[in-house]
Design a protein around this motif. Structure first.
Motif, short mmCIF file in Angstrom:
data_model
loop_
_atom_site.label_atom_id
_atom_site.label_comp_id
_atom_site.label_asym_id
_atom_site.label_seq_id
_atom_site.Cartn_x
_atom_site.Cartn_y
_atom_site.Cartn_z
N GLU A 38 -14.91 -24.10 -10.60
CA GLU A 38 -13.58 -23.67 -10.14
C GLU A 38 -13.14 -24.43 -8.89
O GLU A 38 -12.58 -23.88 -7.95
CB GLU A 38 -13.53 -22.15 -9.94
CG GLU A 38 -13.72 -21.42 -11.26
CD GLU A 38 -13.58 -19.92 -11.16
OE1 GLU A 38 -13.05 -19.41 -10.16
OE2 GLU A 38 -14.02 -19.25 -12.12
N ASP A 59 -15.47 -26.41 -16.77
CA ASP A 59 -15.76 -24.99 -16.51
C ASP A 59 -15.74 -24.19 -17.81
O ASP A 59 -15.20 -24.63 -18.82
CB ASP A 59 -14.72 -24.39 -15.55
CG ASP A 59 -15.01 -24.70 -14.10
OD1 ASP A 59 -16.19 -24.94 -13.77
OD2 ASP A 59 -14.07 -24.69 -13.29
N ARG A 60 -16.29 -22.98 -17.73
CA ARG A 60 -16.26 -22.07 -18.87
C ARG A 60 -14.94 -21.30 -18.94
O ARG A 60 -14.70 -20.55 -19.87
CB ARG A 60 -17.41 -21.07 -18.78
CG ARG A 60 -18.75 -21.72 -18.92
CD ARG A 60 -19.87 -20.71 -18.74
NE ARG A 60 -21.13 -21.39 -18.65
CZ ARG A 60 -22.02 -21.45 -19.63
NH1 ARG A 60 -21.77 -20.85 -20.76
NH2 ARG A 60 -23.14 -22.10 -19.46
N VAL A 61 -14.09 -21.47 -17.96
CA VAL A 61 -12.80 -20.78 -17.90
C VAL A 61 -11.67 -21.80 -18.09
O VAL A 61 -11.87 -22.99 -17.90
CB VAL A 61 -12.62 -20.02 -16.57
CG1 VAL A 61 -13.68 -18.95 -16.42
CG2 VAL A 61 -12.66 -20.97 -15.38
N ARG A 62 -10.50 -21.30 -18.43
CA ARG A 62 -9.34 -22.17 -18.61
C ARG A 62 -8.68 -22.46 -17.26
O ARG A 62 -8.78 -21.67 -16.34
CB ARG A 62 -8.36 -21.52 -19.58
CG ARG A 62 -9.02 -21.34 -20.93
CD ARG A 62 -8.18 -20.81 -22.05
NE ARG A 62 -7.03 -20.02 -21.73
CZ ARG A 62 -5.95 -19.94 -22.49
NH1 ARG A 62 -5.88 -20.64 -23.60
NH2 ARG A 62 -4.94 -19.18 -22.17
N HIS A 63 -8.05 -23.62 -17.19
CA HIS A 63 -7.34 -24.03 -15.98
C HIS A 63 -5.94 -24.52 -16.34
O HIS A 63 -5.69 -24.98 -17.45
CB HIS A 63 -8.08 -25.16 -15.25
CG HIS A 63 -9.35 -24.75 -14.62
ND1 HIS A 63 -9.42 -23.90 -13.54
CD2 HIS A 63 -10.64 -25.05 -14.92
CE1 HIS A 63 -10.68 -23.71 -13.20
NE2 HIS A 63 -11.44 -24.39 -14.03
N GLY A 80 -8.89 -25.37 -22.06
CA GLY A 80 -10.23 -24.82 -21.95
C GLY A 80 -11.32 -25.83 -21.73
O GLY A 80 -11.10 -27.04 -21.55
N ARG A 81 -12.55 -25.30 -21.75
CA ARG A 81 -13.76 -26.07 -21.52
C ARG A 81 -13.84 -27.26 -22.48
O ARG A 81 -13.51 -27.17 -23.66
CB ARG A 81 -14.97 -25.17 -21.71
CG ARG A 81 -16.28 -25.89 -21.49
CD ARG A 81 -17.47 -25.00 -21.78
NE ARG A 81 -18.67 -25.76 -21.50
CZ ARG A 81 -19.60 -25.36 -20.66
NH1 ARG A 81 -19.49 -24.22 -20.04
NH2 ARG A 81 -20.64 -26.11 -20.45
N HIS A 102 -6.37 -19.97 -10.64
CA HIS A 102 -7.31 -19.85 -9.52
C HIS A 102 -6.63 -20.37 -8.26
O HIS A 102 -6.67 -21.57 -7.98
CB HIS A 102 -8.60 -20.63 -9.83
CG HIS A 102 -9.19 -20.25 -11.15
ND1 HIS A 102 -8.95 -20.97 -12.31
CD2 HIS A 102 -9.98 -19.20 -11.50
CE1 HIS A 102 -9.58 -20.39 -13.31
NE2 HIS A 102 -10.22 -19.31 -12.85
#
Length: 172
Positions: A38, A59-63, A80-81, A102
């Motif tokens: 993140e 990352d395992r999360v979306r940005h 996503g990842r 984030h």
């Protein structure tokens, strides 16, 4: 170095030389800024004007990436990842990046139009090679530098051989 003599890392140093060539500008590092843990990695990236930068999500999360900066106002929707998005930077200047998901994520891209540019290391040093002799202007940029636009500059004379220029900066 800052006003207390502490080295400033991740400061972008650019040299615009009077006798500078006009060919395609390339750098030895990848034109990529990943999202990992993140965070934007690297936190500051130097790219040549006209470059396309890849933004891989590790990352395992979306940005979602955005910038409201004058040289590059853009938005990249959620991804996503192990997916990658990219964006081109045709205007030189400083670009501040964020993630809509984030809020604490911040990254910076410094778009330059000189082949003589780099980022300072942990000791505050940048080594630039191939700078032609003669008059030149050194610009130092850092997001925490206390100056208009986060940058300061000065004119210098580059002579043959090794040149060392120390610039003291005031940080926020």
């Amino acid at each position: 170095m800052d006003e207390r003599g502490v080295p400033v890392s991740n400061a972008v140093v650019e040299i615009d030389a009077d006798a500078q060539g006009s060919g395609r500008i390339t750098f030895p590092w990848r034109m990529a800024m990943a999202q990992r843990g993140e965070q934007f990695v690297p936190g500051t990236l130097v790219v040549a004007k006209g470059s396309t930068v890849a933004f891989p999500n590790l990352d395992r999360v979306r940005h979602s990436i955005y910038s409201f900066s004058k040289p590059a106002s853009f938005e990249i929707d959620l991804y996503g990842r192990d997916q990658t998005r990219s964006h081109s930077f045709p205007v030189s200047g400083s670009v501040k990046l964020g993630c809509k998901i984030h809020d604490e994520m911040r990254g910076y891209i410094r778009v330059v139009d000189t082949p003589h540019a780099g980022k300072s290391d942990a000791n505050g040093y940048v080594q630039l090679t191939g700078v032609p002799t003669g008059g030149a202007r050194i610009t130092v940029w850092h997001p925490q530098l206390r100056a208009p636009g986060g940058e300061i500059g000065r004119s210098v004379r580059i002579s043959g051989g090794s040149n060392r220029h120390v610039m003291k900066v005031t940080m926020r």
